[in-house]
Write a protein that holds these residues in place. Structure first.
Motif, PDB file in Angstrom:
ATOM      1  N   LEU A  14      -0.353   0.414  12.374  1.00  0.00           N
ATOM      2  CA  LEU A  14      -0.132   0.098  10.571  1.00  0.00           C
ATOM      3  C   LEU A  14      -1.039  -1.078  10.031  1.00  0.00           C
ATOM      4  O   LEU A  14      -0.988  -1.105   8.745  1.00  0.00           O
ATOM      5  CB  LEU A  14       1.342   0.338  10.358  1.00  0.00           C
ATOM      6  CG  LEU A  14       2.241   1.200  10.779  1.00  0.00           C
ATOM      7  CD1 LEU A  14       3.558   0.988  10.510  1.00  0.00           C
ATOM      8  CD2 LEU A  14       1.826   2.454   9.699  1.00  0.00           C
ATOM      9  N   SER A  15      -1.416  -1.853  10.969  1.00  0.00           N
ATOM     10  CA  SER A  15      -2.171  -2.932  10.590  1.00  0.00           C
ATOM     11  C   SER A  15      -3.632  -2.909  10.510  1.00  0.00           C
ATOM     12  O   SER A  15      -4.047  -1.680  10.910  1.00  0.00           O
ATOM     13  CB  SER A  15      -1.834  -4.156  11.523  1.00  0.00           C
ATOM     14  OG  SER A  15      -0.553  -4.248  11.563  1.00  0.00           O
ATOM     15  N   THR A  58       7.920   8.881  -0.858  1.00  0.00           N
ATOM     16  CA  THR A  58       7.155   7.838  -1.247  1.00  0.00           C
ATOM     17  C   THR A  58       7.361   6.810  -0.221  1.00  0.00           C
ATOM     18  O   THR A  58       8.404   5.889  -0.231  1.00  0.00           O
ATOM     19  CB  THR A  58       7.392   7.137  -2.697  1.00  0.00           C
ATOM     20  OG1 THR A  58       7.306   8.222  -3.547  1.00  0.00           O
ATOM     21  CG2 THR A  58       6.422   6.137  -3.163  1.00  0.00           C
ATOM     22  N   ILE A  59       6.588   6.550   0.523  1.00  0.00           N
ATOM     23  CA  ILE A  59       6.378   5.504   1.604  1.00  0.00           C
ATOM     24  C   ILE A  59       5.280   4.394   1.430  1.00  0.00           C
ATOM     25  O   ILE A  59       4.310   4.827   1.191  1.00  0.00           O
ATOM     26  CB  ILE A  59       6.034   6.144   3.069  1.00  0.00           C
ATOM     27  CG1 ILE A  59       7.298   7.223   3.155  1.00  0.00           C
ATOM     28  CG2 ILE A  59       6.176   5.100   4.069  1.00  0.00           C
ATOM     29  CD1 ILE A  59       8.608   6.757   3.412  1.00  0.00           C
ATOM     30  N   THR A  60       5.774   3.142   1.492  1.00  0.00           N
ATOM     31  CA  THR A  60       4.741   2.053   1.097  1.00  0.00           C
ATOM     32  C   THR A  60       4.897   1.277   2.350  1.00  0.00           C
ATOM     33  O   THR A  60       5.886   1.080   3.113  1.00  0.00           O
ATOM     34  CB  THR A  60       5.057   1.365   0.029  1.00  0.00           C
ATOM     35  OG1 THR A  60       6.271   0.696   0.129  1.00  0.00           O
ATOM     36  CG2 THR A  60       5.133   2.318  -1.020  1.00  0.00           C
ATOM     37  N   VAL A  61       3.717   0.429   2.409  1.00  0.00           N
ATOM     38  CA  VAL A  61       3.807  -0.511   3.842  1.00  0.00           C
ATOM     39  C   VAL A  61       3.380  -2.062   3.234  1.00  0.00           C
ATOM     40  O   VAL A  61       2.266  -2.186   2.321  1.00  0.00           O
ATOM     41  CB  VAL A  61       2.577  -0.356   4.827  1.00  0.00           C
ATOM     42  CG1 VAL A  61       2.449  -1.037   5.978  1.00  0.00           C
ATOM     43  CG2 VAL A  61       2.812   1.162   5.374  1.00  0.00           C
ATOM     44  N   ALA A 107       0.722  -1.319   0.135  1.00  0.00           N
ATOM     45  CA  ALA A 107       0.070   0.058   0.074  1.00  0.00           C
ATOM     46  C   ALA A 107       1.023   1.091   0.023  1.00  0.00           C
ATOM     47  O   ALA A 107       1.790   1.362   0.735  1.00  0.00           O
ATOM     48  CB  ALA A 107      -0.894   0.099   1.147  1.00  0.00           C
ATOM     49  N   VAL A 108       0.466   2.341  -0.754  1.00  0.00           N
ATOM     50  CA  VAL A 108       1.226   3.532  -0.852  1.00  0.00           C
ATOM     51  C   VAL A 108       0.548   4.602  -0.082  1.00  0.00           C
ATOM     52  O   VAL A 108      -0.546   4.792  -0.112  1.00  0.00           O
ATOM     53  CB  VAL A 108       1.385   3.989  -2.390  1.00  0.00           C
ATOM     54  CG1 VAL A 108       2.220   5.336  -2.551  1.00  0.00           C
ATOM     55  CG2 VAL A 108       1.954   2.970  -3.276  1.00  0.00           C
ATOM     56  N   ALA A 109       1.334   4.904   0.785  1.00  0.00           N
ATOM     57  CA  ALA A 109       0.806   6.066   1.721  1.00  0.00           C
ATOM     58  C   ALA A 109       0.408   7.404   0.965  1.00  0.00           C
ATOM     59  O   ALA A 109       1.459   8.021  -0.001  1.00  0.00           O
ATOM     60  CB  ALA A 109       1.786   6.309   2.919  1.00  0.00           C
ATOM     61  N   GLY A 110      -0.727   7.896   1.207  1.00  0.00           N
ATOM     62  CA  GLY A 110      -0.936   9.182   0.769  1.00  0.00           C
ATOM     63  C   GLY A 110      -0.463  10.274   1.794  1.00  0.00           C
ATOM     64  O   GLY A 110       0.323  10.054   2.830  1.00  0.00           O
ATOM     65  N   VAL A 154       8.086  -1.529   6.485  1.00  0.00           N
ATOM     66  CA  VAL A 154       7.826  -0.184   5.649  1.00  0.00           C
ATOM     67  C   VAL A 154       8.893   0.212   4.593  1.00  0.00           C
ATOM     68  O   VAL A 154      10.064  -0.406   4.869  1.00  0.00           O
ATOM     69  CB  VAL A 154       7.800   1.022   6.702  1.00  0.00           C
ATOM     70  CG1 VAL A 154       7.714   2.479   5.795  1.00  0.00           C
ATOM     71  CG2 VAL A 154       6.504   0.856   7.632  1.00  0.00           C
ATOM     72  N   ILE A 155       8.534   0.523   3.334  1.00  0.00           N
ATOM     73  CA  ILE A 155       9.580   0.461   2.352  1.00  0.00           C
ATOM     74  C   ILE A 155       9.597   1.994   1.786  1.00  0.00           C
ATOM     75  O   ILE A 155       8.458   2.574   1.346  1.00  0.00           O
ATOM     76  CB  ILE A 155       9.506  -0.222   1.125  1.00  0.00           C
ATOM     77  CG1 ILE A 155       9.249  -2.117   1.826  1.00  0.00           C
ATOM     78  CG2 ILE A 155      10.349  -0.320   0.142  1.00  0.00           C
ATOM     79  CD1 ILE A 155       8.835  -2.712   0.518  1.00  0.00           C
ATOM     80  N   ARG A 156      10.711   2.702   1.623  1.00  0.00           N
ATOM     81  CA  ARG A 156      10.650   4.025   1.173  1.00  0.00           C
ATOM     82  C   ARG A 156      11.414   3.800  -0.365  1.00  0.00           C
ATOM     83  O   ARG A 156      12.130   3.159  -0.701  1.00  0.00           O
ATOM     84  CB  ARG A 156      11.820   4.656   1.935  1.00  0.00           C
ATOM     85  CG  ARG A 156      12.148   6.252   1.445  1.00  0.00           C
ATOM     86  CD  ARG A 156      13.241   6.888   2.233  1.00  0.00           C
ATOM     87  NE  ARG A 156      14.256   7.995   1.649  1.00  0.00           N
ATOM     88  CZ  ARG A 156      15.428   7.966   1.620  1.00  0.00           C
ATOM     89  NH1 ARG A 156      15.976   6.899   1.965  1.00  0.00           N
ATOM     90  NH2 ARG A 156      15.978   9.095   1.062  1.00  0.00           N
ATOM     91  N   LEU A 157      10.935   4.595  -1.214  1.00  0.00           N
ATOM     92  CA  LEU A 157      11.136   4.442  -2.666  1.00  0.00           C
ATOM     93  C   LEU A 157      11.519   5.915  -3.225  1.00  0.00           C
ATOM     94  O   LEU A 157      10.905   6.874  -2.817  1.00  0.00           O
ATOM     95  CB  LEU A 157      10.025   3.924  -3.411  1.00  0.00           C
ATOM     96  CG  LEU A 157       9.410   2.454  -2.966  1.00  0.00           C
ATOM     97  CD1 LEU A 157       8.252   2.313  -3.852  1.00  0.00           C
ATOM     98  CD2 LEU A 157      10.393   1.409  -3.477  1.00  0.00           C
ATOM     99  N   GLY A 158      12.251   5.922  -4.154  1.00  0.00           N
ATOM    100  CA  GLY A 158      12.513   7.076  -5.024  1.00  0.00           C
ATOM    101  C   GLY A 158      13.503   7.049  -5.838  1.00  0.00           C
ATOM    102  O   GLY A 158      14.082   5.983  -6.224  1.00  0.00           O
ATOM    103  N   TYR A 159      14.241   8.179  -6.296  1.00  0.00           N
ATOM    104  CA  TYR A 159      15.399   8.134  -7.150  1.00  0.00           C
ATOM    105  C   TYR A 159      16.606   8.677  -6.206  1.00  0.00           C
ATOM    106  O   TYR A 159      16.463   9.925  -5.857  1.00  0.00           O
ATOM    107  CB  TYR A 159      15.208   9.028  -8.253  1.00  0.00           C
ATOM    108  CG  TYR A 159      13.846   8.348  -9.156  1.00  0.00           C
ATOM    109  CD1 TYR A 159      14.567   7.279  -9.920  1.00  0.00           C
ATOM    110  CD2 TYR A 159      12.675   8.617  -9.247  1.00  0.00           C
ATOM    111  CE1 TYR A 159      13.410   6.716 -11.000  1.00  0.00           C
ATOM    112  CE2 TYR A 159      11.674   8.119  -9.746  1.00  0.00           C
ATOM    113  CZ  TYR A 159      11.983   6.842 -10.821  1.00  0.00           C
ATOM    114  OH  TYR A 159      11.178   6.447 -11.663  1.00  0.00           O
TER     115      TYR A 159
END
Length: 324
Positions: free
Chosen positions: A284-285, A233-236, A150-153, A296-301
């Motif tokens: 978070l659950s 960009t934070i995802t769970v 899930a991508v956090a808004g 939790v996973i942080r994404l980016g460039y």
């Protein structure tokens, strides 16, 4: 069906050891039994303070299991996996056998090619937005392993960042936390595990990113602060259920996500602090659906991340059962 020699099995195991793990603890062992690879958790490498139940240890082993699967598939075999095959040997997490011969497709080859290019980034990312089609591919990767990403808004991202800071504060007050952190960051000549100084990165001057601060122990040199991205960009990553089978599932999903992200030239940061404090993990659950946050996973460039060391395959290979 053509047999697989020990040399090939050992090469695939060596690729599996490139998987990510908590503090680069590498809590896995392997045994070759004929044409089968047995994958074990190594409780001696479990982090007792951060991971008292062994959840993150099993997630790490799951990441290694997926990497082994990816290596076998790229070599032209269909991996057959039996998870937790022997209740009497709880550390035996999986048996993997190279199955029938099948030509690997482009996706399988690209996944395997990303194994030695995947590294955790603890540096600032650029302000560039992760495209929606890239996010969709990462969500598909999670679904492929029976998990969900899930991508956090905007609002939920703020909550997660706040929870991450609260988790970090609680962890610092936990007895033994700094001693354990020091154990895995202490510079030792020739060390082949843990987090070396070159992989730690700067500290977040504005505290926007809920990452672990590896620079708080005396063994690390002082670091400069840098400004991280304003809107990360934070995802769970979640699973339905929260038992060892789901932890193993989460680890395989995590590594598939990270390898797909690497293919897409994305930088990644698995963030575990928010799921290391039970009360914060509960937030978070989703108890209504039985869905549990696993990572939790942080994404980016960002710039290419530095590799962390790995123990040689000889150190993680157990003696054949016939010699025990």
């Amino acid at each position: 069906m053509a047999t697989v020699d020990r040399k090939a099995l050992t090469r695939w195991i060596e690729m599996a050891t490139l998987a990510p793990s908590l503090h680069n603890s590498q809590p896995w062992r392997f045994r070759v039994d004929g044409d089968t690879v047995e994958v074990y958790a190594d409780p001696a490498r479990r982090l007792e303070v951060l991971d008292p139940e062994g959840r993150e240890m099993i997630i790490s082993v799951g990441a290694a299991l997926f990497t082994l699967r990816a290596a076998i598939r790229a070599a032209g075999r269909i991996p057959a996996v039996a998870a937790f095959p022997d209740p009497g040997v709880p550390d035996l997490v999986a048996r993997v056998r190279p199955g029938r011969i099948a030509e690997p497709g482009p996706d399988a080859l690209e996944l395997a090619a990303a194994i030695d290019r995947r590294h955790t980034s603890r540096r600032p990312f650029t302000a560039a937005v992760v495209p929606a089609d890239a996010v969709d591919k990462l969500k598909e990767a999670a679904i492929h392993e029976g998990a969900r990403l899930a991508v956090a808004g905007g609002a939920s991202r703020t909550v997660i960042v706040s929870l991450g800071r609260a988790a970090a504060d609680r962890l610092r007050r936990r007895g033994g936390y700094f001693a354990e952190l020091n154990r895995w960051t202490r510079p030792v000549p020739g060390r082949l595990d843990g987090i070396p100084a070159h992989a730690i990165g700067p500290w977040d001057a504005l505290e926007r990113i809920p990452m672990r601060d590896f620079g708080v122990v005396d063994s690390q040199p002082s670091r400069r602060g840098e400004e991280f991205e304003a809107f990360p960009t934070i995802t769970v990553l979640t699973t339905v259920g929260d038992a060892p089978a789901q932890w193993l599932q989460a680890g395989q999903a995590l590594q598939r996500i990270l390898l797909v992200a690497t293919r897409l030239h994305l930088a990644t940061t698995p963030i575990s602090q928010p799921v290391e404090i039970p009360a914060i993990r509960d937030v978070l659950s989703d108890p209504r659906t039985g869905r549990w946050a696993q990572m939790v996973i942080r994404l980016g460039y960002g710039p290419p991340a530095a590799a962390t060391p790995r123990r040689p395959v000889t150190e993680v290979l157990l003696a054949p059962a016939s010699e025990v």
